[in-house]
Design a protein around this motif. Sequence first.
Motif, PDB file in Angstrom:
ATOM      1  N   TRP A  35       0.882  -1.110  -0.051  1.00 53.20           N
ATOM      2  CA  TRP A  35       0.056  -0.013  -0.097  1.00 53.20           C
ATOM      3  C   TRP A  35       0.743   1.278  -0.049  1.00 53.20           C
ATOM      4  N   TRP A 105       0.570   6.633   7.812  1.00 50.42           N
ATOM      5  CA  TRP A 105       0.756   5.480   8.897  1.00 50.42           C
ATOM      6  C   TRP A 105       1.144   4.329   8.002  1.00 50.42           C
ATOM      7  N   LEU A 107       1.656   0.502  10.081  1.00 52.23           N
ATOM      8  CA  LEU A 107       1.859  -0.199  11.155  1.00 52.23           C
ATOM      9  C   LEU A 107       2.019  -1.902  10.948  1.00 52.23           C
ATOM     10  N   TRP A 112      -2.239  -3.721  14.341  1.00 54.35           N
ATOM     11  CA  TRP A 112      -3.643  -3.103  13.930  1.00 54.35           C
ATOM     12  C   TRP A 112      -4.768  -3.485  14.708  1.00 54.35           C
ATOM     13  N   GLY A 113      -5.928  -2.755  14.476  1.00 58.06           N
ATOM     14  CA  GLY A 113      -6.916  -2.987  15.289  1.00 58.06           C
ATOM     15  C   GLY A 113      -7.101  -2.513  16.517  1.00 58.06           C
ATOM     16  N   HIS A 114      -6.190  -1.542  16.931  1.00 57.27           N
ATOM     17  CA  HIS A 114      -6.283  -1.004  18.375  1.00 57.27           C
ATOM     18  C   HIS A 114      -6.601   0.462  18.567  1.00 57.27           C
ATOM     19  N   GLY A 115      -6.496   1.010  17.379  1.00 56.16           N
ATOM     20  CA  GLY A 115      -6.616   2.460  17.204  1.00 56.16           C
ATOM     21  C   GLY A 115      -5.278   3.257  17.461  1.00 56.16           C
ATOM     22  N   TYR A 116      -4.315   2.535  17.278  1.00 57.12           N
ATOM     23  CA  TYR A 116      -2.924   3.382  17.476  1.00 57.12           C
ATOM     24  C   TYR A 116      -2.794   4.160  15.973  1.00 57.12           C
ATOM     25  N   ALA A 117      -2.918   3.928  14.998  1.00 57.11           N
ATOM     26  CA  ALA A 117      -2.674   4.718  13.742  1.00 57.11           C
ATOM     27  C   ALA A 117      -3.644   6.061  13.946  1.00 57.11           C
ATOM     28  N   THR A 118      -4.967   5.874  14.333  1.00 58.29           N
ATOM     29  CA  THR A 118      -5.551   6.933  14.517  1.00 58.29           C
ATOM     30  C   THR A 118      -5.046   7.996  15.584  1.00 58.29           C
ATOM     31  N   VAL A 140      -3.211  10.591   1.339  1.00 59.98           N
ATOM     32  CA  VAL A 140      -3.550   9.922   0.345  1.00 59.98           C
ATOM     33  C   VAL A 140      -3.413   8.485   0.547  1.00 59.98           C
ATOM     34  N   ASN A 145      -7.417   0.928  -0.620  1.00 61.79           N
ATOM     35  CA  ASN A 145      -7.112   0.590   0.597  1.00 61.79           C
ATOM     36  C   ASN A 145      -7.803   1.047   2.171  1.00 61.79           C
ATOM     37  N   ARG A 147      -8.691   0.261   4.834  1.00 61.15           N
ATOM     38  CA  ARG A 147      -8.291   0.515   6.452  1.00 61.15           C
ATOM     39  C   ARG A 147      -7.588   1.762   6.683  1.00 61.15           C
ATOM     40  N   SER A 148      -6.760   2.180   5.384  1.00 67.69           N
ATOM     41  CA  SER A 148      -6.234   3.753   5.519  1.00 67.69           C
ATOM     42  C   SER A 148      -7.308   4.690   5.307  1.00 67.69           C
ATOM     43  N   ARG A 154     -11.913   8.635  10.419  1.00 64.49           N
ATOM     44  CA  ARG A 154     -12.147   8.499  11.813  1.00 64.49           C
ATOM     45  C   ARG A 154     -11.362   9.923  12.201  1.00 64.49           C
TER      46      ARG A 154
HETATM   47  C1  LIG Z   1      -3.817   1.602   7.526  1.00 68.48           C
HETATM   48  C2  LIG Z   1      -3.551   1.100   8.886  1.00 68.48           C
HETATM   49  C3  LIG Z   1      -2.263   1.894   9.772  1.00 68.48           C
HETATM   50  C4  LIG Z   1      -4.861   1.000   9.736  1.00 68.48           C
HETATM   51  O1  LIG Z   1      -4.683   0.395  10.911  1.00 68.48           O
HETATM   52  P1  LIG Z   1      -5.766   0.225  11.965  1.00 68.48           P
HETATM   53  O2  LIG Z   1      -5.344  -0.425  13.218  1.00 68.48           O
HETATM   54  O3  LIG Z   1      -6.818  -0.485  11.283  1.00 68.48           O
HETATM   55  O4  LIG Z   1      -6.218   1.609  12.349  1.00 68.48           O
HETATM   56  P2  LIG Z   1      -6.525   2.493  13.817  1.00 68.48           P
HETATM   57  O5  LIG Z   1      -5.489   2.523  14.486  1.00 68.48           O
HETATM   58  O6  LIG Z   1      -7.207   3.408  13.395  1.00 68.48           O
HETATM   59  O7  LIG Z   1      -7.497   1.185  14.530  1.00 68.48           O
HETATM   60  C5  LIG Z   1      -9.008   1.148  14.353  1.00 68.48           C
HETATM   61  C6  LIG Z   1      -9.195  -0.235  14.532  1.00 68.48           C
HETATM   62  O8  LIG Z   1      -9.003  -0.496  16.054  1.00 68.48           O
HETATM   63  C7  LIG Z   1     -10.121  -0.547  16.703  1.00 68.48           C
HETATM   64  N1  LIG Z   1      -9.853  -0.445  18.074  1.00 68.48           N
HETATM   65  C8  LIG Z   1      -9.742  -1.173  19.267  1.00 68.48           C
HETATM   66  N2  LIG Z   1      -9.350  -0.473  20.218  1.00 68.48           N
HETATM   67  C9  LIG Z   1      -9.552   0.703  20.060  1.00 68.48           C
HETATM   68  C10 LIG Z   1      -9.209   2.083  20.798  1.00 68.48           C
HETATM   69  N3  LIG Z   1      -8.826   1.642  22.164  1.00 68.48           N
HETATM   70  N4  LIG Z   1      -9.233   3.098  20.158  1.00 68.48           N
HETATM   71  C11 LIG Z   1      -9.738   3.149  18.916  1.00 68.48           C
HETATM   72  N5  LIG Z   1      -9.811   2.086  18.318  1.00 68.48           N
HETATM   73  C12 LIG Z   1      -9.984   0.766  18.633  1.00 68.48           C
HETATM   74  C13 LIG Z   1     -11.295   0.131  15.986  1.00 68.48           C
HETATM   75  O9  LIG Z   1     -12.442  -0.588  16.295  1.00 68.48           O
HETATM   76  C14 LIG Z   1     -10.755  -0.295  14.636  1.00 68.48           C
HETATM   77  O10 LIG Z   1     -11.027  -1.499  14.251  1.00 68.48           O
HETATM   78  P3  LIG Z   1     -11.771  -2.185  13.018  1.00 68.48           P
HETATM   79  O11 LIG Z   1     -10.797  -1.883  11.909  1.00 68.48           O
HETATM   80  O12 LIG Z   1     -12.321  -3.466  13.386  1.00 68.48           O
HETATM   81  O13 LIG Z   1     -13.073  -1.070  12.743  1.00 68.48           O
HETATM   82  C15 LIG Z   1      -2.845  -0.496   8.828  1.00 68.48           C
HETATM   83  O14 LIG Z   1      -3.927  -1.264   8.302  1.00 68.48           O
HETATM   84  C16 LIG Z   1      -1.516  -0.624   8.017  1.00 68.48           C
HETATM   85  O15 LIG Z   1      -0.258  -0.141   8.545  1.00 68.48           O
HETATM   86  N6  LIG Z   1      -1.751  -1.007   6.867  1.00 68.48           N
HETATM   87  C17 LIG Z   1      -0.555  -0.945   5.768  1.00 68.48           C
HETATM   88  C18 LIG Z   1       0.212   0.321   5.579  1.00 68.48           C
HETATM   89  C19 LIG Z   1      -1.006   1.249   4.894  1.00 68.48           C
HETATM   90  O16 LIG Z   1      -1.717   0.875   4.326  1.00 68.48           O
HETATM   91  N7  LIG Z   1      -0.560   2.469   5.304  1.00 68.48           N
HETATM   92  C20 LIG Z   1      -1.269   3.598   4.746  1.00 68.48           C
HETATM   93  C21 LIG Z   1      -0.981   4.077   3.168  1.00 68.48           C
HETATM   94  S1  LIG Z   1      -1.960   5.200   2.645  1.00 68.48           S
END
Ligand SMILES: CC(C)(COP(=O)(O)OP(=O)(O)OC[C@H]1O[C@@H](n2cnc3c(N)ncnc32)[C@H](O)[C@@H]1OP(=O)(O)O)[C@@H](O)C(=O)NCCC(=O)NCCS
Length: 185
Positions: A35, A105, A107, A112-118, A140, A145, A147-148, A154
């Motif tokens: 990605w 971001w 990760l 993934w799935g902990h809200g760390y990126a946001t 961008v 993509n 998830r991004s 968010r």
């Molecule tokens: C894009 C990427 C960073 C997204 O990571 P992510 O963990 O899904 O994103 P967030 O940090 O926002 O986490 C959100 C998820 O954590 C969950 N979550 C769990 N605990 C949480 C908390 N305490 N606070 C917030 N969210 C929480 C949310 O419910 C959400 O889950 P869902 O995807 O099932 O809806 C990741 O998939 C990645 O690194 N991808 C490869 C590289 C990439 O694509 N980079 C972007 C290029 S443009």
Amino acid sequence: MIFETERLIVREWRDTPDDLDRVFEIYRHDEVTRWIGMEEPLKSPDEARTVMTRWQARYEKNEHKYGPWAMEIKASGIVAGTVLLGPLPEPSDGSEGRGEIEVGWHLHPDSWGHGYATEAARGALELAFGRYEVPEVYAVAYPTNERSIAVMQRLGMSPRGLTTRWYGREAQCYVTLPRQRAASN
Ligand SMILES: CC(C)(COP(=O)(O)OP(=O)(O)OC[C@H]1O[C@@H](n2cnc3c(N)ncnc32)[C@H](O)[C@@H]1OP(=O)(O)O)[C@@H](O)C(=O)NCCC(=O)NCCS
């Protein structure tokens, strides 16, 4: 340290064995690199050193103002991944650059799935709009993509549609302005 959030410390990547291992661990996964415009995943720890050297040159060039930075989980000390803040490259579509700033971001899949990126990106936007007084911040992503793009949504960023302005390929573009961000908090 660059900044901290509730669960994360955001700091420069360091040329240490632990950070080099983690860079290799993050960027050896195709589900990460596919990605982000890397031709292929890293194949050896030596390649992590090349990446680190490039980032460190970038820190110098940007006078240590901009990332890519490591986001370290306070509770475990593990680096979840990279958060980026910095100038987009010169446009690849022939249009004129305006020094636009982007946030991004990457990760490790184990984080993934902990809200760390946001969470890290919110901190980066605070820095951009606060200390750096940037007028707007872009993000961008490849159009598929999801998830991004979900992170951008968010964050309360606004969709600007598809663009081919940067990185020589089509991307979904989102933007956020300081007022918009305040309204979404
Ligand atoms: C894009 C990427 C960073 C997204 O990571 P992510 O963990 O899904 O994103 P967030 O940090 O926002 O986490 C959100 C998820 O954590 C969950 N979550 C769990 N605990 C949480 C908390 N305490 N606070 C917030 N969210 C929480 C949310 O419910 C959400 O889950 P869902 O995807 O099932 O809806 C990741 O998939 C990645 O690194 N991808 C490869 C590289 C990439 O694509 N980079 C972007 C290029 S443009």
